[in-house]
Design a protein around this motif. Structure first.
Motif, PDB file in Angstrom:
ATOM      1  N   ASN A   1       0.801  -1.231   0.000  1.00 38.48           N
ATOM      2  CA  ASN A   1       0.000   0.000   0.000  1.00 38.48           C
ATOM      3  C   ASN A   1       0.832   1.278   0.000  1.00 38.48           C
ATOM      4  OD1 ASN A   1      -2.556  -1.312   0.022  1.00 38.48           O
ATOM      5  ND2 ASN A   1      -2.327  -1.684   2.211  1.00 38.48           N
ATOM      6  N   HIS A   2       2.118   1.203  -0.340  1.00 36.19           N
ATOM      7  CA  HIS A   2       2.930   2.408  -0.466  1.00 36.19           C
ATOM      8  C   HIS A   2       2.563   3.157  -1.751  1.00 36.19           C
ATOM      9  CE1 HIS A   2       5.788   1.446   2.811  1.00 36.19           C
ATOM     10  NE2 HIS A   2       6.135   2.710   2.678  1.00 36.19           N
ATOM     11  N   PHE A   3       2.522   4.481  -1.664  1.00 37.01           N
ATOM     12  CA  PHE A   3       2.235   5.333  -2.820  1.00 37.01           C
ATOM     13  C   PHE A   3       3.374   5.224  -3.831  1.00 37.01           C
ATOM     14  CE2 PHE A   3       2.457   9.877  -4.476  1.00 37.01           C
ATOM     15  CZ  PHE A   3       1.509   9.664  -5.467  1.00 37.01           C
ATOM     16  N   LEU A   4       3.023   5.029  -5.111  1.00 38.82           N
ATOM     17  CA  LEU A   4       4.016   4.827  -6.164  1.00 38.82           C
ATOM     18  C   LEU A   4       4.120   6.038  -7.084  1.00 38.82           C
ATOM     19  CD1 LEU A   4       2.954   1.182  -7.120  1.00 38.82           C
ATOM     20  CD2 LEU A   4       4.939   1.840  -5.749  1.00 38.82           C
ATOM     21  N   GLY A   5       3.665   7.201  -6.628  1.00 34.83           N
ATOM     22  CA  GLY A   5       3.578   8.380  -7.490  1.00 34.83           C
ATOM     23  C   GLY A   5       4.887   8.891  -8.024  1.00 34.83           C
ATOM     24  N   THR A   6       6.005   8.508  -7.380  1.00 33.61           N
ATOM     25  CA  THR A   6       7.304   8.954  -7.894  1.00 33.61           C
ATOM     26  C   THR A   6       7.687   8.210  -9.153  1.00 33.61           C
ATOM     27  OG1 THR A   6       8.389   7.363  -6.423  1.00 33.61           O
ATOM     28  CG2 THR A   6       8.152   9.630  -5.613  1.00 33.61           C
ATOM     29  N   GLN A   7       6.948   7.160  -9.494  1.00 32.09           N
ATOM     30  CA  GLN A   7       7.237   6.376 -10.687  1.00 32.09           C
ATOM     31  C   GLN A   7       6.007   6.357 -11.596  1.00 32.09           C
ATOM     32  OE1 GLN A   7       9.535   2.660 -10.231  1.00 32.09           O
ATOM     33  NE2 GLN A   7       9.212   2.888  -8.043  1.00 32.09           N
ATOM     34  N   SER A   8       6.190   6.711 -12.850  1.00 31.55           N
ATOM     35  CA  SER A   8       5.099   6.602 -13.816  1.00 31.55           C
ATOM     36  C   SER A   8       4.811   5.129 -14.071  1.00 31.55           C
ATOM     37  CB  SER A   8       5.489   7.281 -15.129  1.00 31.55           C
ATOM     38  OG  SER A   8       6.528   6.560 -15.778  1.00 31.55           O
ATOM     39  N   TYR A   9       3.678   4.850 -14.728  1.00 29.77           N
ATOM     40  CA  TYR A   9       3.335   3.453 -15.016  1.00 29.77           C
ATOM     41  C   TYR A   9       4.373   2.814 -15.926  1.00 29.77           C
ATOM     42  CZ  TYR A   9       0.593  -0.665 -16.218  1.00 29.77           C
ATOM     43  OH  TYR A   9       0.170  -1.953 -16.393  1.00 29.77           O
ATOM     44  N   GLU A  10       4.879   3.576 -16.891  1.00 28.80           N
ATOM     45  CA  GLU A  10       5.909   3.050 -17.788  1.00 28.80           C
ATOM     46  C   GLU A  10       7.178   2.722 -17.020  1.00 28.80           C
ATOM     47  OE1 GLU A  10       5.675   2.115 -20.946  1.00 28.80           O
ATOM     48  OE2 GLU A  10       3.547   2.549 -20.713  1.00 28.80           O
ATOM     49  N   LEU A  11       7.503   3.536 -16.022  1.00 28.86           N
ATOM     50  CA  LEU A  11       8.692   3.274 -15.206  1.00 28.86           C
ATOM     51  C   LEU A  11       8.484   2.043 -14.333  1.00 28.86           C
ATOM     52  CD1 LEU A  11      11.500   4.327 -14.651  1.00 28.86           C
ATOM     53  CD2 LEU A  11      10.569   5.781 -12.845  1.00 28.86           C
ATOM     54  N   LEU A  12       7.264   1.834 -13.854  1.00 25.59           N
ATOM     55  CA  LEU A  12       6.963   0.623 -13.099  1.00 25.59           C
ATOM     56  C   LEU A  12       7.209  -0.616 -13.956  1.00 25.59           C
ATOM     57  CD1 LEU A  12       3.619   1.452 -11.217  1.00 25.59           C
ATOM     58  CD2 LEU A  12       5.949   1.541 -10.327  1.00 25.59           C
ATOM     59  N   LYS A  13       6.826  -0.545 -15.229  1.00 28.46           N
ATOM     60  CA  LYS A  13       7.021  -1.675 -16.136  1.00 28.46           C
ATOM     61  C   LYS A  13       8.499  -1.956 -16.368  1.00 28.46           C
ATOM     62  CE  LYS A  13       4.165  -2.193 -19.615  1.00 28.46           C
ATOM     63  NZ  LYS A  13       3.361  -1.939 -20.826  1.00 28.46           N
ATOM     64  N   GLN A  14       9.295  -0.911 -16.327  1.00 29.83           N
ATOM     65  CA  GLN A  14      10.737  -1.102 -16.495  1.00 29.83           C
ATOM     66  C   GLN A  14      11.365  -1.691 -15.238  1.00 29.83           C
ATOM     67  OE1 GLN A  14      12.679   2.493 -17.908  1.00 29.83           O
ATOM     68  NE2 GLN A  14      10.997   2.951 -19.304  1.00 29.83           N
ATOM     69  N   ASN A  15      10.946  -1.215 -14.073  1.00 28.67           N
ATOM     70  CA  ASN A  15      11.543  -1.671 -12.818  1.00 28.67           C
ATOM     71  C   ASN A  15      11.010  -3.030 -12.375  1.00 28.67           C
ATOM     72  OD1 ASN A  15      13.043   0.667 -12.736  1.00 28.67           O
ATOM     73  ND2 ASN A  15      11.592   1.755 -11.431  1.00 28.67           N
ATOM     74  N   LYS A  16       9.756  -3.331 -12.731  1.00 30.33           N
ATOM     75  CA  LYS A  16       9.158  -4.659 -12.562  1.00 30.33           C
ATOM     76  C   LYS A  16       8.881  -5.072 -11.121  1.00 30.33           C
ATOM     77  CE  LYS A  16      11.538  -6.346 -16.700  1.00 30.33           C
ATOM     78  NZ  LYS A  16      12.496  -7.338 -17.215  1.00 30.33           N
ATOM     79  N   ALA A  17       9.165  -4.203 -10.156  1.00 28.44           N
ATOM     80  CA  ALA A  17       8.947  -4.578  -8.758  1.00 28.44           C
ATOM     81  C   ALA A  17       8.681  -3.343  -7.918  1.00 28.44           C
ATOM     82  CB  ALA A  17      10.142  -5.340  -8.210  1.00 28.44           C
ATOM     83  N   CYS A  18       8.020  -3.545  -6.785  1.00 28.74           N
ATOM     84  CA  CYS A  18       7.751  -2.450  -5.856  1.00 28.74           C
ATOM     85  C   CYS A  18       9.056  -1.990  -5.216  1.00 28.74           C
ATOM     86  CB  CYS A  18       6.774  -2.908  -4.777  1.00 28.74           C
ATOM     87  SG  CYS A  18       6.475  -1.659  -3.494  1.00 28.74           S
TER      88      CYS A  18
END
Length: 227
Positions: free
Chosen positions: A200-217
């Protein structure tokens, strides 16, 4: 979420793939060669059950001893792979699920937030442009008066400019309190919704595309599934 089960080519362990994530289970050489590298697919359904699909005609996939091509299964069912009847353990399935979370819903949350922010910025700029036109009308009134020498036209145009200026001032006063509140509500909702489903941590520092690149919380390190 979709999990592809099969035999790891080199170690002959059970291999599970979720998107680009790969997990292996069991001892080296524990999976017989009758299990193919991509043997079956298990799809997690919304009701907590699973849809099992045999991926190739030459593969053998059994549920409770019966050969299947596609079948809805639960954890009470016995799943076996290959003619050697290698048993697919449910704790392996749960291990994959515990290490991955589906975050495909975050794409819409991210895009909606960015779109609404942009719409607010465009509305604010349009308003500022119209507000600036008030001074232009005053200049037009002066120019017309100089060209025509008509005090009546000058007075009318000048009065229109004053009324417009007053209208924009009132609208600006209302917007000054309304827009920040709307942005506050929008941001608070985004901070609540755009979060890791596991920690439940806020992920706003990462865009959705960046999440796809990093692949993990970045906080709990759970792997993301984008399927």
């Amino acid at each position: 979420m979709e999990i592809i089960f099969g035999r790891e080519e080199n170690s002959s362990q059970l291999q599970a793939k979720v998107d680009k994530l790969v997990f292996t289970f069991g001892d080296t050489g524990s999976v017989p060669k009758t299990v193919s590298r991509q043997h079956c697919k298990m799809t997690v359904l919304d009701d907590g059950s699973y849809m099992l699909q045999n991926l190739k005609m030459e593969n053998d996939t059994f549920v409770n001893g019966m050969s299947i091509q596609t079948k809805k299964v639960t954890q009470q069912d016995v799943i076996e792979l290959g003619s050697s009847h290698y048993k697919l353990r449910w704790d392996y399935v749960q291990a994959v699920l515990s290490k991955t979370v589906n975050v495909s819903h975050l794409e819409k949350i991210w895009n909606d937030y960015q779109d609404k922010k942009l719409q607010q910025q465009i509305a604010e700029r349009k308003f500022n442009t119209l507000k600036g036109a008030t001074g232009l009308k005053t200049m037009v009134a002066i120019a017309v008066n100089m060209m025509l020498g008509s005090n009546t036209v000058y007075i009318i145009l000048y009065a229109v400019a004053i009324l417009l200026s007053l209208g924009f001032t009132i609208k600006a006063y209302i917007a000054a309190s309304k827009l920040p509140n709307e942005m506050k509500v929008l941001t608070e909702k985004f901070q609540k919704d755009y979060s890791c489903p596991k920690c439940n941590h806020f992920l706003g520092t990462q865009s959705y595309e960046l999440l796809k690149q990093n692949k993990a919380c970045p906080y709990c390190k759970v792997n993301f599934d984008f399927g």
